[in-house]
Design a protein around this motif. Sequence first.
Motif, PDB file in Angstrom:
ATOM      1  N   ARG A  69       3.413  -7.970  -8.183  1.00 26.29           N
ATOM      2  CA  ARG A  69       2.923  -9.232  -8.727  1.00 26.29           C
ATOM      3  C   ARG A  69       3.831 -10.387  -8.300  1.00 26.29           C
ATOM      4  O   ARG A  69       3.336 -11.477  -7.974  1.00 26.29           O
ATOM      5  CB  ARG A  69       2.849  -9.152 -10.249  1.00 26.29           C
ATOM      6  CG  ARG A  69       2.258 -10.397 -10.903  1.00 26.29           C
ATOM      7  CD  ARG A  69       2.228 -10.294 -12.415  1.00 26.29           C
ATOM      8  NE  ARG A  69       1.580 -11.472 -13.002  1.00 26.29           N
ATOM      9  CZ  ARG A  69       0.284 -11.592 -13.213  1.00 26.29           C
ATOM     10  NH1 ARG A  69      -0.532 -10.596 -12.895  1.00 26.29           N
ATOM     11  NH2 ARG A  69      -0.227 -12.693 -13.738  1.00 26.29           N
ATOM     12  N   ARG A  70       5.125 -10.149  -8.305  1.00 26.86           N
ATOM     13  CA  ARG A  70       6.075 -11.188  -7.900  1.00 26.86           C
ATOM     14  C   ARG A  70       5.822 -11.615  -6.457  1.00 26.86           C
ATOM     15  O   ARG A  70       5.794 -12.818  -6.153  1.00 26.86           O
ATOM     16  CB  ARG A  70       7.504 -10.667  -8.057  1.00 26.86           C
ATOM     17  CG  ARG A  70       8.586 -11.614  -7.575  1.00 26.86           C
ATOM     18  CD  ARG A  70       9.972 -10.986  -7.718  1.00 26.86           C
ATOM     19  NE  ARG A  70      10.987 -11.791  -7.072  1.00 26.86           N
ATOM     20  CZ  ARG A  70      11.575 -12.840  -7.612  1.00 26.86           C
ATOM     21  NH1 ARG A  70      11.241 -13.218  -8.836  1.00 26.86           N
ATOM     22  NH2 ARG A  70      12.486 -13.528  -6.953  1.00 26.86           N
ATOM     23  N   ALA A  71       5.632 -10.638  -5.556  1.00 21.70           N
ATOM     24  CA  ALA A  71       5.384 -10.969  -4.155  1.00 21.70           C
ATOM     25  C   ALA A  71       4.083 -11.749  -4.003  1.00 21.70           C
ATOM     26  O   ALA A  71       4.016 -12.728  -3.245  1.00 21.70           O
ATOM     27  CB  ALA A  71       5.344  -9.693  -3.319  1.00 21.70           C
ATOM     28  N   ALA A  90       0.792  -1.234   0.000  1.00 18.26           N
ATOM     29  CA  ALA A  90       0.000   0.000   0.000  1.00 18.26           C
ATOM     30  C   ALA A  90       0.819   1.276   0.000  1.00 18.26           C
ATOM     31  O   ALA A  90       0.266   2.360  -0.167  1.00 18.26           O
ATOM     32  CB  ALA A  90      -0.942   0.003   1.219  1.00 18.26           C
ATOM     33  N   GLY A  91       2.117   1.188   0.188  1.00 19.62           N
ATOM     34  CA  GLY A  91       2.933   2.386   0.393  1.00 19.62           C
ATOM     35  C   GLY A  91       3.013   3.308  -0.813  1.00 19.62           C
ATOM     36  O   GLY A  91       2.768   2.905  -1.959  1.00 19.62           O
ATOM     37  N   GLN A 150       6.388  -0.763  -6.143  1.00 24.44           N
ATOM     38  CA  GLN A 150       5.616  -1.973  -6.440  1.00 24.44           C
ATOM     39  C   GLN A 150       5.639  -2.318  -7.923  1.00 24.44           C
ATOM     40  O   GLN A 150       5.450  -3.473  -8.301  1.00 24.44           O
ATOM     41  CB  GLN A 150       4.154  -1.801  -5.999  1.00 24.44           C
ATOM     42  CG  GLN A 150       3.957  -1.529  -4.518  1.00 24.44           C
ATOM     43  CD  GLN A 150       3.837  -0.042  -4.218  1.00 24.44           C
ATOM     44  OE1 GLN A 150       4.560   0.770  -4.784  1.00 24.44           O
ATOM     45  NE2 GLN A 150       2.924   0.299  -3.328  1.00 24.44           N
ATOM     46  N   LEU A 151       5.859  -1.307  -8.776  1.00 20.62           N
ATOM     47  CA  LEU A 151       5.796  -1.520 -10.220  1.00 20.62           C
ATOM     48  C   LEU A 151       7.175  -1.653 -10.866  1.00 20.62           C
ATOM     49  O   LEU A 151       7.269  -1.846 -12.080  1.00 20.62           O
ATOM     50  CB  LEU A 151       5.013  -0.385 -10.880  1.00 20.62           C
ATOM     51  CG  LEU A 151       3.565  -0.232 -10.396  1.00 20.62           C
ATOM     52  CD1 LEU A 151       2.874   0.896 -11.127  1.00 20.62           C
ATOM     53  CD2 LEU A 151       2.786  -1.544 -10.560  1.00 20.62           C
ATOM     54  N   LEU A 152       8.245  -1.554 -10.081  1.00 21.38           N
ATOM     55  CA  LEU A 152       9.559  -1.900 -10.599  1.00 21.38           C
ATOM     56  C   LEU A 152       9.549  -3.376 -10.977  1.00 21.38           C
ATOM     57  O   LEU A 152       8.804  -4.168 -10.397  1.00 21.38           O
ATOM     58  CB  LEU A 152      10.639  -1.633  -9.546  1.00 21.38           C
ATOM     59  CG  LEU A 152      10.829  -0.177  -9.131  1.00 21.38           C
ATOM     60  CD1 LEU A 152      11.763  -0.104  -7.932  1.00 21.38           C
ATOM     61  CD2 LEU A 152      11.370   0.658 -10.289  1.00 21.38           C
ATOM     62  N   VAL A 201       3.604 -13.081   6.290  1.00 20.29           N
ATOM     63  CA  VAL A 201       3.531 -11.664   5.953  1.00 20.29           C
ATOM     64  C   VAL A 201       4.778 -11.286   5.152  1.00 20.29           C
ATOM     65  O   VAL A 201       5.903 -11.532   5.596  1.00 20.29           O
ATOM     66  CB  VAL A 201       3.436 -10.786   7.220  1.00 20.29           C
ATOM     67  CG1 VAL A 201       3.300  -9.317   6.837  1.00 20.29           C
ATOM     68  CG2 VAL A 201       2.249 -11.213   8.081  1.00 20.29           C
ATOM     69  N   LEU A 202       4.570 -10.680   3.997  1.00 18.03           N
ATOM     70  CA  LEU A 202       5.695 -10.257   3.176  1.00 18.03           C
ATOM     71  C   LEU A 202       5.380  -8.937   2.498  1.00 18.03           C
ATOM     72  O   LEU A 202       4.221  -8.553   2.361  1.00 18.03           O
ATOM     73  CB  LEU A 202       6.053 -11.314   2.131  1.00 18.03           C
ATOM     74  CG  LEU A 202       4.991 -11.700   1.104  1.00 18.03           C
ATOM     75  CD1 LEU A 202       5.679 -12.182  -0.183  1.00 18.03           C
ATOM     76  CD2 LEU A 202       4.101 -12.831   1.631  1.00 18.03           C
ATOM     77  N   GLY A 203       6.443  -8.230   2.126  1.00 20.08           N
ATOM     78  CA  GLY A 203       6.292  -6.979   1.412  1.00 20.08           C
ATOM     79  C   GLY A 203       6.710  -7.155  -0.037  1.00 20.08           C
ATOM     80  O   GLY A 203       6.969  -8.274  -0.500  1.00 20.08           O
ATOM     81  N   CYS A 204       6.781  -6.043  -0.763  1.00 25.39           N
ATOM     82  CA  CYS A 204       7.178  -6.120  -2.167  1.00 25.39           C
ATOM     83  C   CYS A 204       8.395  -5.255  -2.446  1.00 25.39           C
ATOM     84  O   CYS A 204       8.674  -4.925  -3.600  1.00 25.39           O
ATOM     85  CB  CYS A 204       6.018  -5.722  -3.071  1.00 25.39           C
ATOM     86  SG  CYS A 204       5.351  -4.089  -2.743  1.00 25.39           S
ATOM     87  N   ASP A 205       9.126  -4.869  -1.381  1.00 27.11           N
ATOM     88  CA  ASP A 205      10.291  -3.991  -1.583  1.00 27.11           C
ATOM     89  C   ASP A 205      11.606  -4.662  -1.225  1.00 27.11           C
ATOM     90  O   ASP A 205      12.608  -3.999  -0.998  1.00 27.11           O
ATOM     91  CB  ASP A 205      10.135  -2.699  -0.797  1.00 27.11           C
ATOM     92  CG  ASP A 205      10.091  -2.922   0.708  1.00 27.11           C
ATOM     93  OD1 ASP A 205       9.925  -4.087   1.126  1.00 27.11           O
ATOM     94  OD2 ASP A 205      10.204  -1.939   1.447  1.00 27.11           O
TER      95      ASP A 205
END
Length: 240
Positions: free
Chosen positions: A32-34, A10-11, A21-23, A98-102
């Motif tokens: 999408r990968r996460a 959400a960041g 998130q879109l890199l 719980v995981l992030g996308c960064d």
Amino acid sequence: MPHVAVVLGAGGSRRLGRPKQLLTRAGEPLLRRAARLGLVSGAARTVVVLGAAHELMTVALCGLDVERVLNPDWQDGLAGSLRCAARALGEHAASVLVLGCDQPALASDHLRRLLQGAATAASGCAATVHGDGADPGAALATTAQAIAAGMATVAAPKRPRTTVTPPPIAAVLGMPAVLSPALWREAAHLHGDRGFGGALRRLPAGSVWRLQAPELQHDLDTPDDLALATARGWIDAPMA
């Protein structure tokens, strides 16, 4: 009961200046990968929390069997996203991944090891080690240097400029992490930009399984972080 996965996406990426998130890595957006890694972990459900630019994020998730949850107050910090995920999961009674996308180096093997570790841990929890403690070899080397420097100072008191290297900063536990049902229920009481780090620290010593993966300390907060991740092949280089 199988675990569920919660992906925090959400960041607003303020310091980076563009939606992290879109890199892409190998052409796949990190969000999408996460979400895909959450799905292939064997999760019974995968919940993705969106906030900033959520329309674009929804497009990035197209075709994935995930549940999208909107956090309208994403500016208020991490806790709000965790509360949104907790409401979406309701009375879920199994562990939560719980995981992030960064974390551009994140791979399915990290999640597999965390899930296996949590299954053997007394607390039912597993988390990733962040800080100097994430590299035991480096920490030991730093400590040895500090001791050696201190001994040199004692042996040669006429050298007042000799300095002692400070010991490594204590490691902290963070994402990705697997939380027991009991710990996950605390999500409803979190506030601000805080996650479950404090709750994990309160658990008995040795009861949380720890993932040592120094590559996961590299996130994408700043342009310098992005440049490093690109140089290491974790993020696609910009097209000329």
